[in-house]
Design a protein around this motif. Structure first.
Motif, PDB file in Angstrom:
ATOM      1  N   ILE A   3      48.122  88.673  76.425  1.00  0.00           N
ATOM      2  CA  ILE A   3      47.195  88.482  75.204  1.00  0.00           C
ATOM      3  C   ILE A   3      46.475  90.293  76.329  1.00  0.00           C
ATOM      4  CG2 ILE A   3      45.269  88.089  76.245  1.00  0.00           C
ATOM      5  CD1 ILE A   3      46.457  88.510  72.754  1.00  0.00           C
ATOM      6  N   PHE A   4      46.220  90.735  77.382  1.00  0.00           N
ATOM      7  CA  PHE A   4      45.811  91.326  77.575  1.00  0.00           C
ATOM      8  C   PHE A   4      47.265  93.049  77.399  1.00  0.00           C
ATOM      9  CE2 PHE A   4      44.830  94.447  81.119  1.00  0.00           C
ATOM     10  CZ  PHE A   4      44.169  95.507  80.652  1.00  0.00           C
ATOM     11  N   ASN A   5      47.976  92.316  78.304  1.00  0.00           N
ATOM     12  CA  ASN A   5      49.128  93.444  77.658  1.00  0.00           C
ATOM     13  C   ASN A   5      49.392  93.593  76.663  1.00  0.00           C
ATOM     14  OD1 ASN A   5      51.538  94.291  78.998  1.00  0.00           O
ATOM     15  ND2 ASN A   5      52.215  93.056  79.676  1.00  0.00           N
ATOM     16  N   THR A   6      49.535  92.706  75.923  1.00  0.00           N
ATOM     17  CA  THR A   6      49.835  92.364  74.406  1.00  0.00           C
ATOM     18  C   THR A   6      48.674  93.576  73.985  1.00  0.00           C
ATOM     19  OG1 THR A   6      51.140  90.399  74.155  1.00  0.00           O
ATOM     20  CG2 THR A   6      49.973  91.505  72.106  1.00  0.00           C
ATOM     21  N   ILE A   7      47.230  93.738  74.076  1.00  0.00           N
ATOM     22  CA  ILE A   7      46.501  94.541  73.767  1.00  0.00           C
ATOM     23  C   ILE A   7      46.913  95.808  73.430  1.00  0.00           C
ATOM     24  CG2 ILE A   7      43.506  95.009  73.392  1.00  0.00           C
ATOM     25  CD1 ILE A   7      43.811  92.556  73.207  1.00  0.00           C
ATOM     26  N   LEU A   8      46.959  95.920  75.553  1.00  0.00           N
ATOM     27  CA  LEU A   8      47.404  97.204  75.768  1.00  0.00           C
ATOM     28  C   LEU A   8      48.832  97.907  74.637  1.00  0.00           C
ATOM     29  CD1 LEU A   8      46.835  97.299  79.551  1.00  0.00           C
ATOM     30  CD2 LEU A   8      45.666  98.846  77.899  1.00  0.00           C
ATOM     31  N   ALA A   9      49.255  97.332  74.115  1.00  0.00           N
ATOM     32  CA  ALA A   9      50.852  97.599  73.897  1.00  0.00           C
ATOM     33  C   ALA A   9      50.510  98.108  72.796  1.00  0.00           C
ATOM     34  CB  ALA A   9      51.491  96.625  74.026  1.00  0.00           C
ATOM     35  N   ALA A  16      49.934 106.312  70.659  1.00  0.00           N
ATOM     36  CA  ALA A  16      51.182 107.651  69.893  1.00  0.00           C
ATOM     37  C   ALA A  16      51.015 108.398  68.537  1.00  0.00           C
ATOM     38  CB  ALA A  16      52.202 106.789  70.736  1.00  0.00           C
ATOM     39  N   VAL A  17      50.916 107.201  67.349  1.00  0.00           N
ATOM     40  CA  VAL A  17      51.291 108.006  66.538  1.00  0.00           C
ATOM     41  C   VAL A  17      49.850 108.603  66.254  1.00  0.00           C
ATOM     42  CG1 VAL A  17      50.886 106.758  63.985  1.00  0.00           C
ATOM     43  CG2 VAL A  17      52.698 105.327  66.409  1.00  0.00           C
ATOM     44  N   ALA A  18      48.557 108.181  66.235  1.00  0.00           N
ATOM     45  CA  ALA A  18      47.696 109.275  65.582  1.00  0.00           C
ATOM     46  C   ALA A  18      48.077 110.039  66.548  1.00  0.00           C
ATOM     47  CB  ALA A  18      46.063 108.522  66.311  1.00  0.00           C
ATOM     48  N   VAL A  19      48.188 110.449  68.069  1.00  0.00           N
ATOM     49  CA  VAL A  19      48.503 111.488  68.987  1.00  0.00           C
ATOM     50  C   VAL A  19      49.306 112.222  68.190  1.00  0.00           C
ATOM     51  CG1 VAL A  19      49.397 112.678  70.760  1.00  0.00           C
ATOM     52  CG2 VAL A  19      47.891 111.498  70.524  1.00  0.00           C
ATOM     53  N   ALA A  60      42.647 115.460  71.582  1.00  0.00           N
ATOM     54  CA  ALA A  60      41.744 114.655  72.983  1.00  0.00           C
ATOM     55  C   ALA A  60      41.773 113.288  73.326  1.00  0.00           C
ATOM     56  CB  ALA A  60      40.692 115.876  73.871  1.00  0.00           C
ATOM     57  N   VAL A  61      40.738 113.278  72.446  1.00  0.00           N
ATOM     58  CA  VAL A  61      40.306 111.479  72.405  1.00  0.00           C
ATOM     59  C   VAL A  61      41.749 110.079  73.056  1.00  0.00           C
ATOM     60  CG1 VAL A  61      38.772 109.686  71.935  1.00  0.00           C
ATOM     61  CG2 VAL A  61      37.434 111.771  72.281  1.00  0.00           C
ATOM     62  N   CYS A  62      42.862 110.797  71.558  1.00  0.00           N
ATOM     63  CA  CYS A  62      44.067 110.212  71.527  1.00  0.00           C
ATOM     64  C   CYS A  62      44.275 110.125  72.570  1.00  0.00           C
ATOM     65  CB  CYS A  62      44.239 109.968  70.434  1.00  0.00           C
ATOM     66  SG  CYS A  62      43.047 109.463  68.690  1.00  0.00           S
ATOM     67  N   ALA A  63      45.312 111.297  73.579  1.00  0.00           N
ATOM     68  CA  ALA A  63      45.510 111.415  74.004  1.00  0.00           C
ATOM     69  C   ALA A  63      45.227 110.677  75.732  1.00  0.00           C
ATOM     70  CB  ALA A  63      45.897 112.935  74.460  1.00  0.00           C
ATOM     71  N   THR A  64      43.612 110.989  75.901  1.00  0.00           N
ATOM     72  CA  THR A  64      43.106 110.286  77.142  1.00  0.00           C
ATOM     73  C   THR A  64      43.790 108.617  77.284  1.00  0.00           C
ATOM     74  OG1 THR A  64      41.004 111.853  77.002  1.00  0.00           O
ATOM     75  CG2 THR A  64      40.416 110.056  78.123  1.00  0.00           C
ATOM     76  N   ILE A  65      43.557 107.750  75.732  1.00  0.00           N
ATOM     77  CA  ILE A  65      42.813 106.419  75.244  1.00  0.00           C
ATOM     78  C   ILE A  65      45.151 106.622  75.637  1.00  0.00           C
ATOM     79  CG2 ILE A  65      43.187 105.029  73.323  1.00  0.00           C
ATOM     80  CD1 ILE A  65      40.856 106.004  72.813  1.00  0.00           C
ATOM     81  N   PHE A  66      46.067 106.663  74.979  1.00  0.00           N
ATOM     82  CA  PHE A  66      47.280 107.285  75.656  1.00  0.00           C
ATOM     83  C   PHE A  66      47.036 107.359  77.403  1.00  0.00           C
ATOM     84  CE2 PHE A  66      51.397 108.692  75.868  1.00  0.00           C
ATOM     85  CZ  PHE A  66      51.725 107.613  75.701  1.00  0.00           C
ATOM     86  N   LEU A  67      46.749 107.544  78.116  1.00  0.00           N
ATOM     87  CA  LEU A  67      46.828 107.696  78.995  1.00  0.00           C
ATOM     88  C   LEU A  67      46.808 106.907  79.471  1.00  0.00           C
ATOM     89  CD1 LEU A  67      47.922 109.729  81.885  1.00  0.00           C
ATOM     90  CD2 LEU A  67      45.554 110.552  81.599  1.00  0.00           C
ATOM     91  N   LEU A  68      45.059 106.092  79.168  1.00  0.00           N
ATOM     92  CA  LEU A  68      44.309 105.352  79.744  1.00  0.00           C
ATOM     93  C   LEU A  68      45.101 103.878  80.057  1.00  0.00           C
ATOM     94  CD1 LEU A  68      40.989 106.063  79.446  1.00  0.00           C
ATOM     95  CD2 LEU A  68      42.444 105.495  81.510  1.00  0.00           C
ATOM     96  N   CYS A  69      46.107 103.763  78.165  1.00  0.00           N
ATOM     97  CA  CYS A  69      46.411 102.404  78.142  1.00  0.00           C
ATOM     98  C   CYS A  69      47.929 102.197  78.925  1.00  0.00           C
ATOM     99  CB  CYS A  69      47.703 102.572  76.792  1.00  0.00           C
ATOM    100  SG  CYS A  69      45.302 102.302  75.558  1.00  0.00           S
ATOM    101  N   THR A  70      48.804 103.887  79.024  1.00  0.00           N
ATOM    102  CA  THR A  70      49.789 103.383  80.513  1.00  0.00           C
ATOM    103  C   THR A  70      49.390 103.380  81.890  1.00  0.00           C
ATOM    104  OG1 THR A  70      50.892 105.197  78.414  1.00  0.00           O
ATOM    105  CG2 THR A  70      51.836 105.170  80.414  1.00  0.00           C
TER     106      THR A  70
END
Length: 120
Positions: A3-9, A16-19, A60-70
Motif C-alpha cells: 500500500i505504501f508503494n502504491t500511495i507513493l506511485a 508530475a501532472v500538476a508540475v 516549486a512545492v509540486c516539484a519538491t513533492i515529486f522529488l520526495l516521492c521519487t
C-alpha cells in the motif's frame, strides 16, 4: 506491491501532472522577446524577475513533492528487492568441499588422454 508503494506511485503521477500543468500556465521570459526590439520596455527580459507569484511557488512545492516521492520509491524498492536479488556469485552452486578434485570413480577412464612419454 504494498500500500505504501502504491500511495507513493499515485502521488508521483499526480504531482508530475500538476508540475506539467503549472509550468505550461506560467508566463515565460521568452514571451517578452518582442519587447527587446523596441516595442515596449525590455527591462523584464534580462532584468530582475521580481517576487515569486502563486504559480511559481506552487510549481516549486509540486516539484519538491515529486522529488520526495521519487526518492521514496527508489529507496523502498531497493530495500524490498535487496533480499531477493543476488549477484551471479551468490546464485552459483557451491560444492561441498571447495578446491578439491572430484573422486576418481566419477571420472571416466577414457575421457582424458594420457600424456605422451617424452624421451630424455
Amino acid at each position: 506491491m504494498t500500500i505504501f508503494n502504491t500511495i507513493l506511485a499515485i502521488a508521483q503521477v499526480i504531482t508530475a501532472v500538476a508540475v506539467i500543468v503549472l509550468v505550461l500556465l506560467q508566463h515565460g521570459k521568452g514571451a517578452d522577446m518582442g519587447a527587446a526590439f523596441g516595442s515596449g520596455s525590455s527591462g523584464s527580459l534580462f532584468g530582475a524577475t521580481g517576487s515569486a507569484n502563486f504559480l511559481s511557488r506552487a510549481t516549486a512545492v509540486c516539484a519538491t513533492i515529486f522529488l520526495l516521492c521519487t526518492l521514496g520509491l527508489t529507496f523502498y524498492s531497493r530495500a524490498e528487492n535487496r533480499a531477493e536479488n543476488k549477484g551471479v556469485i551468490e546464485k552459483a552452486p557451491v560444492s561441498k568441499v571447495e578446491g578439491t578434485a572430484p573422486p576418481a570413480a566419477d571420472v571416466p577412464k577414457n575421457s582424458v588422454p594420457a600424456a605422451p612419454d617424452i624421451p630424455k
